[in-house]
Design a protein around this motif. Structure first.
Motif, PDB file in Angstrom:
ATOM      1  N   VAL A   1     -67.104  25.605 -63.520  1.00  0.00           N
ATOM      2  CA  VAL A   1     -66.484  24.709 -64.406  1.00  0.00           C
ATOM      3  C   VAL A   1     -65.138  23.875 -63.449  1.00  0.00           C
ATOM      4  N   ALA A   2     -64.838  22.707 -63.553  1.00  0.00           N
ATOM      5  CA  ALA A   2     -63.929  22.050 -63.084  1.00  0.00           C
ATOM      6  C   ALA A   2     -62.547  22.479 -63.671  1.00  0.00           C
ATOM      7  N   ALA A   3     -61.377  22.511 -62.925  1.00  0.00           N
ATOM      8  CA  ALA A   3     -60.149  23.004 -63.388  1.00  0.00           C
ATOM      9  C   ALA A   3     -59.727  22.260 -64.596  1.00  0.00           C
ATOM     10  N   SER A   4     -59.859  20.762 -64.649  1.00  0.00           N
ATOM     11  CA  SER A   4     -59.501  20.073 -65.752  1.00  0.00           C
ATOM     12  C   SER A   4     -60.268  20.360 -67.093  1.00  0.00           C
ATOM     13  N   ALA A   5     -61.559  20.986 -67.036  1.00  0.00           N
ATOM     14  CA  ALA A   5     -62.229  21.544 -68.029  1.00  0.00           C
ATOM     15  C   ALA A   5     -62.058  22.768 -68.568  1.00  0.00           C
ATOM     16  N   LEU A   6     -61.353  23.641 -67.654  1.00  0.00           N
ATOM     17  CA  LEU A   6     -61.012  25.192 -67.918  1.00  0.00           C
ATOM     18  C   LEU A   6     -60.556  25.238 -69.400  1.00  0.00           C
ATOM     19  N   ALA A   7     -59.490  24.590 -69.626  1.00  0.00           N
ATOM     20  CA  ALA A   7     -58.983  24.866 -71.044  1.00  0.00           C
ATOM     21  C   ALA A   7     -59.889  24.812 -72.250  1.00  0.00           C
ATOM     22  N   ASP A   8     -60.643  23.958 -72.157  1.00  0.00           N
ATOM     23  CA  ASP A   8     -61.949  23.818 -73.118  1.00  0.00           C
ATOM     24  C   ASP A   8     -62.611  25.078 -73.311  1.00  0.00           C
ATOM     25  N   LEU A   9     -62.892  25.686 -72.245  1.00  0.00           N
ATOM     26  CA  LEU A   9     -63.641  26.812 -71.920  1.00  0.00           C
ATOM     27  C   LEU A   9     -63.030  28.075 -72.359  1.00  0.00           C
ATOM     28  N   LEU A  10     -61.834  28.310 -71.833  1.00  0.00           N
ATOM     29  CA  LEU A  10     -60.990  29.476 -71.993  1.00  0.00           C
ATOM     30  C   LEU A  10     -59.556  29.199 -72.109  1.00  0.00           C
ATOM     31  N   PRO A  11     -59.264  28.834 -73.485  1.00  0.00           N
ATOM     32  CA  PRO A  11     -57.746  28.319 -73.677  1.00  0.00           C
ATOM     33  C   PRO A  11     -56.920  29.032 -72.998  1.00  0.00           C
ATOM     34  N   GLY A  12     -55.788  28.401 -72.484  1.00  0.00           N
ATOM     35  CA  GLY A  12     -54.457  29.069 -72.054  1.00  0.00           C
ATOM     36  C   GLY A  12     -54.904  29.499 -70.473  1.00  0.00           C
ATOM     37  N   GLU A  13     -56.027  29.705 -69.895  1.00  0.00           N
ATOM     38  CA  GLU A  13     -56.042  30.282 -68.711  1.00  0.00           C
ATOM     39  C   GLU A  13     -55.833  29.207 -67.660  1.00  0.00           C
ATOM     40  N   ARG A  14     -55.114  29.618 -66.607  1.00  0.00           N
ATOM     41  CA  ARG A  14     -54.724  28.575 -65.453  1.00  0.00           C
ATOM     42  C   ARG A  14     -54.987  29.712 -63.944  1.00  0.00           C
ATOM     43  N   PRO A  15     -55.822  29.235 -63.373  1.00  0.00           N
ATOM     44  CA  PRO A  15     -56.184  30.396 -62.201  1.00  0.00           C
ATOM     45  C   PRO A  15     -54.900  30.212 -61.045  1.00  0.00           C
ATOM     46  N   ALA A  16     -54.654  31.023 -60.518  1.00  0.00           N
ATOM     47  CA  ALA A  16     -53.591  30.995 -59.563  1.00  0.00           C
ATOM     48  C   ALA A  16     -53.749  30.222 -58.368  1.00  0.00           C
ATOM     49  N   VAL A  17     -54.917  30.389 -57.877  1.00  0.00           N
ATOM     50  CA  VAL A  17     -55.675  29.626 -56.584  1.00  0.00           C
ATOM     51  C   VAL A  17     -57.142  29.055 -56.961  1.00  0.00           C
ATOM     52  N   LEU A  18     -57.459  28.233 -56.301  1.00  0.00           N
ATOM     53  CA  LEU A  18     -58.811  27.670 -56.478  1.00  0.00           C
ATOM     54  C   LEU A  18     -59.570  27.456 -55.080  1.00  0.00           C
ATOM     55  N   PRO A  19     -60.635  27.975 -55.245  1.00  0.00           N
ATOM     56  CA  PRO A  19     -61.529  28.390 -56.025  1.00  0.00           C
ATOM     57  C   PRO A  19     -61.483  29.650 -56.471  1.00  0.00           C
TER      58      PRO A  19
ATOM     59  N   ARG B   1     -82.040  25.109 -59.606  1.00  0.00           N
ATOM     60  CA  ARG B   1     -81.635  23.975 -60.072  1.00  0.00           C
ATOM     61  C   ARG B   1     -80.610  24.391 -61.135  1.00  0.00           C
ATOM     62  N   ALA B   2     -79.779  23.550 -61.470  1.00  0.00           N
ATOM     63  CA  ALA B   2     -78.570  23.677 -62.384  1.00  0.00           C
ATOM     64  C   ALA B   2     -78.881  22.851 -63.826  1.00  0.00           C
ATOM     65  N   ARG B   3     -77.941  23.240 -64.853  1.00  0.00           N
ATOM     66  CA  ARG B   3     -78.323  22.712 -66.053  1.00  0.00           C
ATOM     67  C   ARG B   3     -76.857  22.183 -66.249  1.00  0.00           C
ATOM     68  N   HIS B   4     -76.843  20.690 -66.381  1.00  0.00           N
ATOM     69  CA  HIS B   4     -75.432  20.324 -66.668  1.00  0.00           C
ATOM     70  C   HIS B   4     -75.178  19.633 -68.035  1.00  0.00           C
ATOM     71  N   GLY B   5     -73.799  19.907 -68.342  1.00  0.00           N
ATOM     72  CA  GLY B   5     -73.232  19.682 -69.546  1.00  0.00           C
ATOM     73  C   GLY B   5     -71.765  19.572 -69.497  1.00  0.00           C
ATOM     74  N   ARG B   6     -71.187  20.264 -70.414  1.00  0.00           N
ATOM     75  CA  ARG B   6     -69.729  20.489 -70.412  1.00  0.00           C
ATOM     76  C   ARG B   6     -69.314  21.382 -69.085  1.00  0.00           C
ATOM     77  N   VAL B   7     -70.091  22.182 -68.595  1.00  0.00           N
ATOM     78  CA  VAL B   7     -69.818  22.818 -67.667  1.00  0.00           C
ATOM     79  C   VAL B   7     -71.239  22.789 -66.935  1.00  0.00           C
ATOM     80  N   THR B   8     -71.450  23.163 -65.634  1.00  0.00           N
ATOM     81  CA  THR B   8     -72.665  23.487 -64.827  1.00  0.00           C
ATOM     82  C   THR B   8     -73.280  24.862 -64.915  1.00  0.00           C
ATOM     83  N   ARG B   9     -74.354  25.136 -65.256  1.00  0.00           N
ATOM     84  CA  ARG B   9     -74.778  26.498 -65.372  1.00  0.00           C
ATOM     85  C   ARG B   9     -75.912  26.632 -64.731  1.00  0.00           C
ATOM     86  N   PHE B  10     -76.036  27.633 -63.662  1.00  0.00           N
ATOM     87  CA  PHE B  10     -77.236  27.938 -62.961  1.00  0.00           C
ATOM     88  C   PHE B  10     -77.700  29.313 -63.625  1.00  0.00           C
TER      89      PHE B  10
END
Length: 320
Positions: free
Chosen positions: A250-268, A233-242
């Motif tokens: 974390v969804a790509a659109s929410a990554l900046a809130d978690l890690l400012p300035g980070e942009r992954p080169a590829v997904l996932p 079971r996961a815990r949902h909130g700003r991100v999903t935590r197992f």
């Protein structure tokens, strides 16, 4: 579901150059073991040669970070690297070499995506139960493997038994899922504890406490379903935590809130992992004195960007 998981066993950081990676991790304040690499004869009774992958470890009392580099055609190893002879019956040699070549091919393909973390292994006290649970839930995997792995103790390196399982995607090579390699590991009760000299880190880190996966927004529902099968079971909130596996999605659109300035080169992609530290202020002082950039992401947390940590953000979090 998921009650057979005790957090993270380890994460694997795939690097282009082992010497560079070890130097960078030491500047980050980690104690890094000398790298090890497998050797075995190419023909029965012939000379041994290095092949496959080399790895070094950052150990904690529970869990570790593994640095992994493919051994190239030159077989060049760092100066302090330790050969680990693989001793198997002659009739098993071809199969073992094929398995190690397949592993090296997977590691090479990960590196072609990007340099960074591509391996996330959860810890379990009962891997047979995990295998049965995954099978019942329709999750493809390669079954439980019994291996010998090098363990460093106060009296030297010795081989100890361990058991592991890798999840598979039917549309990808064995041992692969879209984000890399995911599995479970069980260390046998007989395994000796790690030499405590290797768990004392200048940056004060005390444990591996989280791994962060970033996915495209449209892929998030399917990823949450898949990880629910793996980790419960996961815990949902700003991100999903197992929580049982210490995995965050974390969804790509929410990554900046978690890690400012980070942009992954590829997904996932596994974009970060977190370690706990005894004194966050002391850790920050050490990192800055070593020329490592840090960003405060909360009153009890800071991060080192991917540009300074060879393709993965490292989160330092106040213990307790």
């Amino acid at each position: 579901m998921g009650h057979d998981i005790n957090g993270l066993h380890h994460v694997g950081h795939i690097v282009q150059d082992m010497d560079q990676a070890m130097e960078r991790y030491r500047r980050l304040g980690f104690t890094v073991t000398a790298p090890a690499y497998p050797v075995m004869p190419t023909t029965p009774g012939g000379p041994v040669e290095p092949f496959g992958v080399a790895n070094a470890h950052v150990h904690f009392p529970r869990g570790f970070v593994e640095l992994v580099a493919v051994i190239g055609d030159t077989g060049r190893m760092p100066g302090d690297a330790r050969p680990i002879p693989l001793q198997v019956p002659e009739d098993k040699v071809p199969g073992l070499r094929a398995a190690i070549r397949a592993t090296a091919a997977n590691i090479t393909s990960f590196l072609q995506r990007f340099q960074g973390v591509h391996i996330m292994i959860a810890d379990t006290p009962d891997i047979d139960r995990v295998a049965a649970r995954l099978t019942a839930d329709g999750v493809s995997h390669g079954g439980v493997h019994d291996i010998q792995r090098p363990v460093e103790t106060a009296t030297g390196t010795r081989m100890e038994p361990a058991r592991y399982l890798e999840v598979s995607d039917p549309d990808l090579p064995p041992g692969r899922v879209p984000e890399g390699r995911i599995g479970f590991a069980e260390n046998t009760p007989a395994e000796a504890p790690q030499d405590r000299r290797h768990t004392d880190h200048p940056n004060g880190s005390t444990g591996l406490v989280e791994c962060v996966l970033c996915v495209a927004d449209t892929a998030l529902p399917e990823l949450e379903r898949r990880y629910g099968s793996y980790f419960g079971r996961a815990r949902h909130g700003r991100v999903t935590r197992f929580d049982r596996a210490n995995v965050t999605v974390v969804a790509a659109s929410a990554l900046a809130d978690l890690l400012p300035g980070e942009r992954p080169a590829v997904l996932p992609a596994f974009v970060a992992y977190a370690v706990a530290v005894r004194d966050l202020s002391a850790t920050e002082k050490l990192l800055r004195s070593n020329g490592i950039p840090v960003t405060r992401t909360g009153p009890e947390e800071m991060s080192v960007p991917t540009s300074a940590a060879l393709g993965v953000a490292i989160i330092f979090r106040q213990d307790g």
